[in-house]
Design a protein around this motif. Structure first.
Motif, PDB file in Angstrom:
ATOM      1  N   UNK A 260       0.926  -1.202   0.010  1.00 24.02           N
ATOM      2  CA  UNK A 260       0.185  -0.103   0.075  1.00 24.02           C
ATOM      3  C   UNK A 260       1.064   1.252   0.005  1.00 24.02           C
ATOM      4  N   UNK A 261       0.345   2.433  -0.446  1.00 27.28           N
ATOM      5  CA  UNK A 261       0.795   3.671  -0.313  1.00 27.28           C
ATOM      6  C   UNK A 261       0.030   4.854  -0.416  1.00 27.28           C
ATOM      7  N   UNK A 262       0.483   5.979  -0.020  1.00 31.51           N
ATOM      8  CA  UNK A 262      -0.152   7.161  -0.320  1.00 31.51           C
ATOM      9  C   UNK A 262       0.643   7.891  -1.367  1.00 31.51           C
ATOM     10  N   UNK A 263       0.055   8.483  -2.193  1.00 35.24           N
ATOM     11  CA  UNK A 263       0.568   9.413  -3.191  1.00 35.24           C
ATOM     12  C   UNK A 263       1.148  10.688  -2.586  1.00 35.24           C
ATOM     13  N   UNK A 264       2.359  11.054  -3.124  1.00 34.57           N
ATOM     14  CA  UNK A 264       3.026  12.261  -2.985  1.00 34.57           C
ATOM     15  C   UNK A 264       2.639  13.112  -3.995  1.00 34.57           C
ATOM     16  N   UNK A 271       0.787   3.699  -9.387  1.00 37.17           N
ATOM     17  CA  UNK A 271       0.807   2.446  -8.856  1.00 37.17           C
ATOM     18  C   UNK A 271       2.308   2.386  -8.281  1.00 37.17           C
ATOM     19  N   UNK A 272       1.930   1.805  -7.208  1.00 39.34           N
ATOM     20  CA  UNK A 272       3.296   1.564  -6.264  1.00 39.34           C
ATOM     21  C   UNK A 272       3.588   0.011  -5.926  1.00 39.34           C
ATOM     22  N   UNK A 273       2.626  -0.872  -6.062  1.00 38.67           N
ATOM     23  CA  UNK A 273       3.063  -2.388  -5.812  1.00 38.67           C
ATOM     24  C   UNK A 273       3.944  -2.822  -6.864  1.00 38.67           C
ATOM     25  N   UNK A 274       5.128  -3.493  -6.354  1.00 39.43           N
ATOM     26  CA  UNK A 274       5.798  -4.042  -7.143  1.00 39.43           C
ATOM     27  C   UNK A 274       5.544  -5.207  -8.136  1.00 39.43           C
ATOM     28  N   UNK A 275       4.498  -5.929  -7.429  1.00 41.57           N
ATOM     29  CA  UNK A 275       3.913  -6.913  -8.201  1.00 41.57           C
ATOM     30  C   UNK A 275       2.690  -6.644  -9.183  1.00 41.57           C
ATOM     31  N   UNK A 276       2.228  -5.386  -9.067  1.00 42.50           N
ATOM     32  CA  UNK A 276       1.187  -5.132 -10.194  1.00 42.50           C
ATOM     33  C   UNK A 276       1.792  -4.359 -11.337  1.00 42.50           C
ATOM     34  N   UNK A 277       2.232  -5.314 -12.160  1.00 41.63           N
ATOM     35  CA  UNK A 277       2.946  -4.770 -13.516  1.00 41.63           C
ATOM     36  C   UNK A 277       1.965  -4.121 -14.398  1.00 41.63           C
TER      37      UNK A 277
END
Length: 476
Positions: A260-264, A271-277
């Motif tokens: 998960x992540x919050x946008x800057x 997209x941040x997830x390393x597995x969400x190609x």
């Protein structure tokens, strides 16, 4: 002597095919990271007891409290759209349920408590990084007013877990309204187990939607809860990162904080997830994915909605079509508040979208732009200030038609502080060296996200280029 907690374990009373009964696997040398005093008291637990030597043993899984009924829940799910017929709790043990001081039933679960029959050759453990990330982000989400699982405590294990390299192990004590997921319903639907579906539906209704009477009522309740939840995610720039059906709760709480992540800097396709190609779970796609997941819940419930297959599909489809209007209304409500508006006008959607479009074009910081509307600093977030100026003229005209004192409303609707990715990473990296000071300092700031905290102003700053986090990881 083991501690005794006031458990009342309704899920454990469901038939054996709902779960696997087993104790947590003990660890070598547990050590306390944190206890959430406020949450402990809300649960009717004494924080000092949890901090005691016997309390830490319990939080690590070395001692099972009296009254517990430890189990790993069975569920299935779609992961990135691919069907997996059996998932289940592969590294989590549900100790039991308590009725909190507000009369609400809550699960207490140990995450990272060792292998279970659902581990699929995994070690059942958690590294300290994912544990700290979930602790920080879930508690920040709670402070932001967004439905979420909570972090009651975190402990180290004194053991290493092997990921890309050996890492310190840890266990998170997670609290949730329940851990019933869309994938829980899918598990029994895929097996044609209508009896279990009916039992699960009755259990979910009693626990989360007591006004509901039927499976269709349950479906409609979950649709509405998820519409509210996703709109609130969008309002703080949150990206879940792994919206699989096994990560969507029936209760409408956010759960499973992996990549998960919050946008800057704002961009709708972030997209941040390393597995969400392929961007399946990008920021702007979250409402669409919620509908997709809810369609899997609806499909699972079809035998309970109507004995006639065609009629059941028609009824469920009509319910799903309602998500769009529900979400749109919730989204407008969230973003009207972020613009300081208390009334509704037809052009508000264009006003909101106009700002977001300009933010994407001018690479504006999401959080600081909306917070800056209260103190005239929003313009500073734009690489091309004229993009903001053009929009601000229309916004000021709209504010003039609303109630006064919009600055107070803006501060109440848009946080100054979010768990920025680089700050989380700094806390994790420090913890790997044994320094928990950044972790505790960050949690203290995030507990008051809407307050001006002049001495902590640095926590509101976006990352410098060398600090930017572009990828986040599951940690499994």
């Amino acid at each position: 002597m083991p501690l005794s907690l006031p458990f009342d374990n309704s899920y454990a009373r469901l038939p054996g095919r709902f779960h696997a009964r087993l104790d947590p696997t003990p660890v070598a040398s547990p050590g306390l990271i944190a206890v959430n005093d406020t949450l402990a008291q809300e649960l009717g637990l004494a924080p000092q007891t949890l901090r005691s030597a016997s309390g830490v043993q319990m939080l690590a899984g070395n001692a099972v409290p009296e009254g517990a009924a430890p189990l790993a829940q069975a569920y299935a799910g779609h992961q990135f759209g691919g069907w997996v017929p059996q998932l289940g709790d592969g590294r989590a043990i549900l100790l039991g349920e308590v009725i909190d001081t507000n009369g609400t039933r809550r699960d207490i679960q140990l995450k990272g408590a060792g292998p279970t029959p659902f581990s699929r050759r995994g070690d059942g453990r958690a590294a300290i990084g994912p544990v700290l990330r979930e602790y920080i982000v879930s508690e920040a989400m709670h402070a932001l007013g967004i439905p979420t699982s909570r972090a009651l405590a975190a402990v180290t294990t004194g053991e290493a877990v092997l990921r890309e390299r050996p890492l310190p192990g840890a266990v998170l004590t997670r609290v949730a309204a329940s851990h019933i997921r869309v994938g829980t319903f899918q598990y029994f639907a895929a097996r044609g187990d209508t009896e279990a579906l009916r039992l699960l539906t009755d259990h979910a209704i009693a626990r989360h939607y007591p006004q509901a009477e039927t499976a269709l009522d349950l479906l409609n309740g979950v649709i509405a809860a998820q519409a509210r939840l996703i709109a609130r995610w969008m309002g703080v720039g949150f990206i879940h990162g792994v919206m699989n059906t096994d990560n969507m709760t029936i209760s409408g709480e956010t759960i499973d904080y992996g990549p998960c992540a919050f946008m800057d800097t704002y961009h709708p396709d972030k997209v941040f997830s390393s597995i969400d190609q392929h961007g399946r779970y990008a920021f702007s796609r979250q409402p669409d994915i919620a509908v997709w997941n809810l369609a899997q819940l609806a499909s699972s419930l079809l035998p309970l909605i109507n004995d006639n297959d065609e009629a059941a599909v028609e009824t469920a489809t009509a319910a799903l079509r309602g998500f769009g209007d529900l979400f749109r209304a919730e989204w407008l409500s969230v973003f009207r508040a972020k613009l300081g508006l208390t009334t509704a006008e037809p052009e508000d959607a264009d006003l909101i979208s106009g700002l977001l479009d300009r933010m994407a074009f001018a690479r504006a910081d999401f959080t600081n732009t909306f917070r800056g509307l209260a103190d005239d600093s929003a313009r500073d977030q734009f690489t091309q200030a004229e993009a903001f100026d053009q929009w601000a003229t229309a916004w000021q005209a709209r504010l003039a038609r609303d109630l006064p004192d919009h600055q107070a409303r803006l501060r109440a609707a848009s946080p100054a502080y979010i768990p920025r990715n680089h700050r989380i990473e700094q806390a994790i990296q420090a913890a790997l060296t044994g320094d928990l000071t950044p972790f505790h300092a960050l949690n203290a700031v995030l507990a008051r996200p809407f307050d001006d905290q002049p001495k902590q102003a640095a926590y509101a700053l976006p990352p410098r280029p060398e600090e930017t986090v572009t990828r986040t990881f599951c940690g499994t």
